[in-house]
Each structure stands twice: as C-alpha cells, then as structure tokens.
Design an enzyme around this catalytic site. Structure first.
Site, short mmCIF file in Angstrom:
data_model
loop_
_atom_site.label_atom_id
_atom_site.label_comp_id
_atom_site.label_asym_id
_atom_site.label_seq_id
_atom_site.Cartn_x
_atom_site.Cartn_y
_atom_site.Cartn_z
N ARG A 119 0.86 -1.18 0.00
CA ARG A 119 0.00 0.00 0.00
C ARG A 119 0.89 1.23 0.00
O ARG A 119 1.69 1.43 0.92
CB ARG A 119 -0.90 -0.02 1.24
CG ARG A 119 -1.68 1.24 1.36
CD ARG A 119 -2.69 1.28 2.50
NE ARG A 119 -3.26 2.60 2.48
CZ ARG A 119 -3.29 3.45 3.50
NH1 ARG A 119 -2.87 3.09 4.69
NH2 ARG A 119 -3.76 4.66 3.34
N GLU A 208 -7.37 8.27 6.16
CA GLU A 208 -7.71 8.87 7.44
C GLU A 208 -8.29 10.27 7.35
O GLU A 208 -7.69 11.24 7.86
CB GLU A 208 -6.49 8.88 8.36
CG GLU A 208 -5.92 7.50 8.61
CD GLU A 208 -4.94 7.44 9.77
OE1 GLU A 208 -4.52 8.51 10.25
OE2 GLU A 208 -4.62 6.34 10.20
N ASN A 333 -7.41 1.56 9.48
CA ASN A 333 -6.13 1.80 10.14
C ASN A 333 -6.41 1.78 11.63
O ASN A 333 -7.27 2.56 12.10
CB ASN A 333 -5.57 3.19 9.79
CG ASN A 333 -5.24 3.34 8.30
OD1 ASN A 333 -5.36 2.40 7.53
ND2 ASN A 333 -4.80 4.53 7.92
N TYR A 335 -4.61 1.58 15.57
CA TYR A 335 -3.43 1.55 16.43
C TYR A 335 -3.79 1.36 17.91
O TYR A 335 -3.08 0.72 18.64
CB TYR A 335 -2.64 2.85 16.28
CG TYR A 335 -2.00 3.01 14.91
CD1 TYR A 335 -0.68 2.63 14.70
CD2 TYR A 335 -2.72 3.51 13.83
CE1 TYR A 335 -0.07 2.76 13.46
CE2 TYR A 335 -2.12 3.64 12.58
CZ TYR A 335 -0.81 3.27 12.40
OH TYR A 335 -0.23 3.38 11.16
N GLU A 401 -3.53 -0.31 7.91
CA GLU A 401 -2.39 0.11 8.74
C GLU A 401 -2.56 -0.41 10.16
O GLU A 401 -3.67 -0.36 10.70
CB GLU A 401 -2.31 1.64 8.89
CG GLU A 401 -1.76 2.38 7.73
CD GLU A 401 -1.67 3.89 7.98
OE1 GLU A 401 -1.53 4.32 9.15
OE2 GLU A 401 -1.75 4.63 7.00
C1 FCB Z 1 -1.27 7.05 10.65
C2 FCB Z 1 -0.92 7.70 9.32
C3 FCB Z 1 0.44 7.28 8.81
C4 FCB Z 1 1.45 7.26 9.94
C5 FCB Z 1 0.97 6.42 11.09
C6 FCB Z 1 1.94 6.31 12.23
O1 FCB Z 1 -2.26 7.79 11.29
O2 FCB Z 1 -1.87 7.33 8.35
O3 FCB Z 1 0.81 8.14 7.76
O4 FCB Z 1 1.74 8.54 10.34
O5 FCB Z 1 -0.23 6.98 11.57
#
Ligand code: FCB
Length: 500
Positions: A119, A208, A333, A335, A401
């Site tokens: 990607r 995002e 995405n 985290y 992500e």
């Molecule tokens: C996400 C972004 C990516 C990178 C990661 C750590 O929010 O999409 O570009 O900065 O965080």
C-alpha cells in the site's frame, strides 16, 4: 475428511487480489484452524484464510523525497515542513527515504519479506503540480514504473489517492474547506485511474479523513496548520463529497476496479458506566469511525453532535445524494483505543468546542506505551472489527495500517532486535484472526510501515518501520521484526497467544 485448507491452498500459488476474489469467510476460517496439520496444531498457531494479503503501507510524502523534481509542485506538507517551528528538530521530507529513486531496492526488500501487497500513496502535486489542469507525465511515469515493478515482483499494488499532501495551490484557493476542492479531487482521481487502471485492481481514495481534517484545520498541528472549528467542519463535508466524486471517477475509468477508503478507526470506550459517559462514547464512535463512512454507505451523517446546523458544514439540499459511494471494501487503520467522557457543564458553556461536541476524548493508558506514547491495546482491533462487521452487515475489510514506534537501533552485531514490535504485531494479528473466526471478512493486513520514515510533525524521531533506515547513508537493514513478519507471511499463520 478432506481438509478444506489444503484444497484452498492450491489457489495461493496464483496471484490474486484478495479484494476482488471471493475468499473463505469467517466460518471457513474456523475450519481452516481445525485442519491445521500435526506440527501446527490449532492451539499453537492461528491460520489466516487462503489468499490473505500480507502487506506493508507507506505514504508518498513520508518516503519519496525528490520534493521538487521532475515537475512536482509544492504540497501543503512541503510548505508546512519548510516553515520554522512546525516539525520537531526542524526536520523536513525533502529527501526522506529517497524512495523516488531507490524504489527497486525497496521492492527487493518487500520480496525478501514475502509481502504480497504494497500500500503506497500517489502524490497529487506530482501528477497535477498546481492541483488542476493537464497532468505532469513525468510524475505519472514514476507511479507507472512502480506499479510495473511491483507486479513483476508478484506484489499487488494498492494505491491511495490522497495521503495528506494537497497541492499548495489548492490550499491557497481555500483548501479542503472550499467545496470546489471536491471537484478537483475527482478530476485528479480520474487522471490517475485512466493512467494506471489497466494494472491496478484495488484502490483507496483517502487516508484517514478524520485525522487530516482535524489535525490540519482544527488543531493546527499538521499541514496546513489552521485552528478553526468552522474550517474543520466544512473540510469534512468537502472530503465526503470528494470521496464520492472520486469513487465515481475511478469507476468511470475502470468499471471493474474495487474502490475503498482507509479510515482511522478506534473503539471508543466510556470512562465510566454512567449514561452520560456511555452516550459520550457513542458520539465519539460516530465522529471517529463513522463520519466518513456513513455518508458514503448511507448518504447521511451519523448523529455525533447534539445540534449541527447544515450551514456550519456547508451542506446543501442535493448533497445527501452526492455523498453516496457504495465502497467495495473498507480500509481500517487501527493503532489504539479511545476513551470518552461527557464534558462538564462548565466546559460546555464556556468552550465553543465542547458546546458543539460535548465529549472529552483521550487515549487509553492501561496498556504499555510505545515510544510515541500510544497505548498498546491488542483487543482494540477485535472490538472494532466486530462492531463494523455488525453495524454494516459484514463488509469486506482490509487492515490498511497497524504498527508501533520503537526507536531500537542496530546492536553491536548490526542487527535491530525490536522484540517489542514483534510482540505488538503478534498480539494484534491474534485478535484479528479471532475476529475473522467470529465472522469479520478481513482480507489483508498492512503493517505500518515498510521502513522508518518522516513521521509528520514528529520528523524522523519516531521509527515505525519493519526495515531500519540510516538517514545519513540511506542504508536499509531488515529488522528482526521484518524477518519475523516474512515468516508469518510465508506460513500464512501467526503463533497463537492467549487472547486478553
Ligand atoms: C497514521 C498515518 C500514517 C502514519 C501512522 C503512524 O495515522 O496514516 O501516515 O503517520 O499513523
């Protein structure tokens, strides 16, 4: 009994796009685990469905460098990073990882890690230096070469059309708060789809949207550095219009293309069990996870705000219809998780932000923190995937992500022993596999990120890569996590850990 996994695995030899080909769904995945061979019993590994994409993600501005070469125009991130005081240590991405010319070496790294999907994003100002008009052929040629090289390497190209680098000329004309930018984006999307659509089968429109509109127009910590509630709300609406316009433009150029967007998502948990906090968490969920999804799939905005006049976001009568885009898949995405609590009345009365959106959102802090301070909370991915699966009736999903910043450098043996990164991906993948077993139709996982790079306002101070980059020499070294990930991809399975 015939093992269905073995039957399915024959297909893994031919290259497939997990988005366009039907894959075993959740129930099949349970069977897959049940068919594991004697060496890898179901309680030691978690297998993924056949054809599951193992990838890594990057973004143009974070890795390409060559910021003003071959006719590329200035982006809002070039301008922002060249403005003193905006980026930690005065860093900028003029060279970044020099991927613009080192991409063959980087594709070799992907091959060494057994990746089946890459990607990346396309820099709009490389294609249209001032955001409109005739395309710059030298810019398009770069992406054409990149796509060809990926295909030769047996890696699916998964381009994102917008990962935050708006042409500066469009920002000068009002940027995302100006609804005309939506039409510019659709034109640009059509240009790229016509140039690459004969080789690219799956596309992502935006990366995002909630992150770049809020950090760029509300909090001012990302480009273009504005701090305005009004500009933020308007920018979100333009992006929703652009998302649908871009969707139609890509489909017009390549009707068979599979088109999605990559949304930053995060399960939103109430700080306490009080009804006010539960409502606050629900509002947080709607703005964080649904503000750009609901308009595309249903043509409406979710009820995130107690009261939001149409004029504040610049909504006009036919926009409900215009925002609709039946996305073929949802990129997620993820985290960490988000906590939410109802804002105190004193805040609601005196702080305009809380008057409009009476919720205090803050990151969870029970789990260990990564070097950038983000909480490691593996079950966040399970909770979120199951919620989206339930609420949107089992959509096709790709994890676009997930990753962690740990600033481990080379040891005396020259190796990068980033064991905490291995633990992170192993835990998140275990919860992702659990979600597949419970019915989520997830077709792939993209580690953020292929290699250490320019981490926006943090500059080069936060390393998220599977590959270490020495920015003085541009030397790349696959970290221990990259070697581990290569094995996961080859086995299509991850060591099981007990879920918690
Ligand atoms: C996400 C972004 C990516 C990178 C990661 C750590 O929010 O999409 O570009 O900065 O965080």
């Amino acid at each position: 009994m015939e093992c269905r996994w073995r039957a399915a695995s024959a297909r893994a030899d031919r290259r497939i796009d997990p988005i366009s080909d039907r894959m075993p769904t959740g129930r099949d995945a349970v069977v897959l685990n049940g068919c594991a061979d004697a060496r890898e019993s179901a309680n030691q590994v978690r297998r993924f469905p056949s054809g599951f994409a193992w990838g890594a993600a990057t973004a143009a501005h974070q890795i390409e460098g060559a910021w003003n070469e071959d006719g590329k125009g200035e982006s809002i991130w070039d301008r922002f990073a060249h403005t003193p005081g905006k980026i930690r240590n005065g860093d900028h991405a003029d060279r970044a990882c020099e991927h613009y010319r080192r991409y063959p070496e980087d594709i070799a790294l992907m091959r060494a890690m057994n990746l089946t999907s890459y990607r990346f994003s396309i820099a709009w100002p490389r294609v249209q230096p001032s955001g409109s008009g005739e395309p710059n052929s030298r810019g398009l040629d770069f992406y054409s070469r990149l796509v060809d090289s990926l295909l030769e390497a047996g890696i699916r190209p998964l381009p994102t059309l917008y990962h935050w680098d708006l042409p500066q000329a469009l920002e000068d004309g009002g940027g995302w708060p100006n609804r005309d930018t939506a039409a510019r984006f659709a034109d640009y999307a059509g240009i790229v789809a016509r140039a690459l659509g004969n080789r690219v089968s799956s596309w992502l429109l935006f990366n995002e949207p909630v992150a770049f509109t809020s950090m760029g127009y509300l909090r001012g910590i990302h480009a273009p550095g504005m701090k305005s509630i009004r500009a933020f709300l308007k920018s979100t609406h333009t992006v929703n219009l652009a998302q649908a316009g871009g969707f139609r433009a890509v489909k017009a150029a390549c009707p068979k293309a599979r088109v999605g967007s990559a949304f930053s998502m995060s399960p939103c948990e109430p700080a306490t069990n009080s009804p006010a906090d539960i409502l606050a968490a629900e509002r947080a969920h709607r703005i964080t996870n649904c503000w750009f999804l609901e308009p595309a799939l249903h043509g409406t905005y979710p009820h995130a705000f107690p009261f939001l006049p149409d004029s504040l976001i610049g909504m006009s009568a036919s926009d409900m219809h215009q925002m609709r885009a039946p996305l073929d898949f949802i990129g997620i995405n993820l985290y960490y998780r988000t906590m939410a609590r109802a804002a105190a009345w004193s805040k609601r009365l005196f702080d305009p932000g809380f008057t409009i959106f009476p919720v205090k959102m803050y990151p969870g802090s029970e789990g260990p923190a990564t070097d950038i301070g983000w909480e490691v909370w593996p079950r966040a991915i399970y909770d979120l995937l199951m919620r989206i699966t339930r609420d949107y009736d089992h959509p096709v999903i790709e994890t676009t992500e997930s990753g962690c910043s740990y600033n481990d450098g080379p040891n005396h043996d020259g190796r990068i022993h980033d064991t905490r990164r291995i633990a992170y991906h192993r835990a998140y993948l275990n919860h992702l596999a659990r979600a597949i077993e419970d019915g989520a139709d997830v077709r792939g996982y993209h580690a953020w990120t292929l290699m250490d790079n320019f981490e926006w306002a943090e500059g080069y101070g936060q390393r998220f890569g599977l590959v270490h980059v020495d920015f003085a020499t541009q030397a790349r070294t696959i970290k221990e996590s990259g070697k581990w990930y290569a094995e996961v991809a080859a086995r299509n399975a991850v060591d099981a850990i007990s879920a918690s």
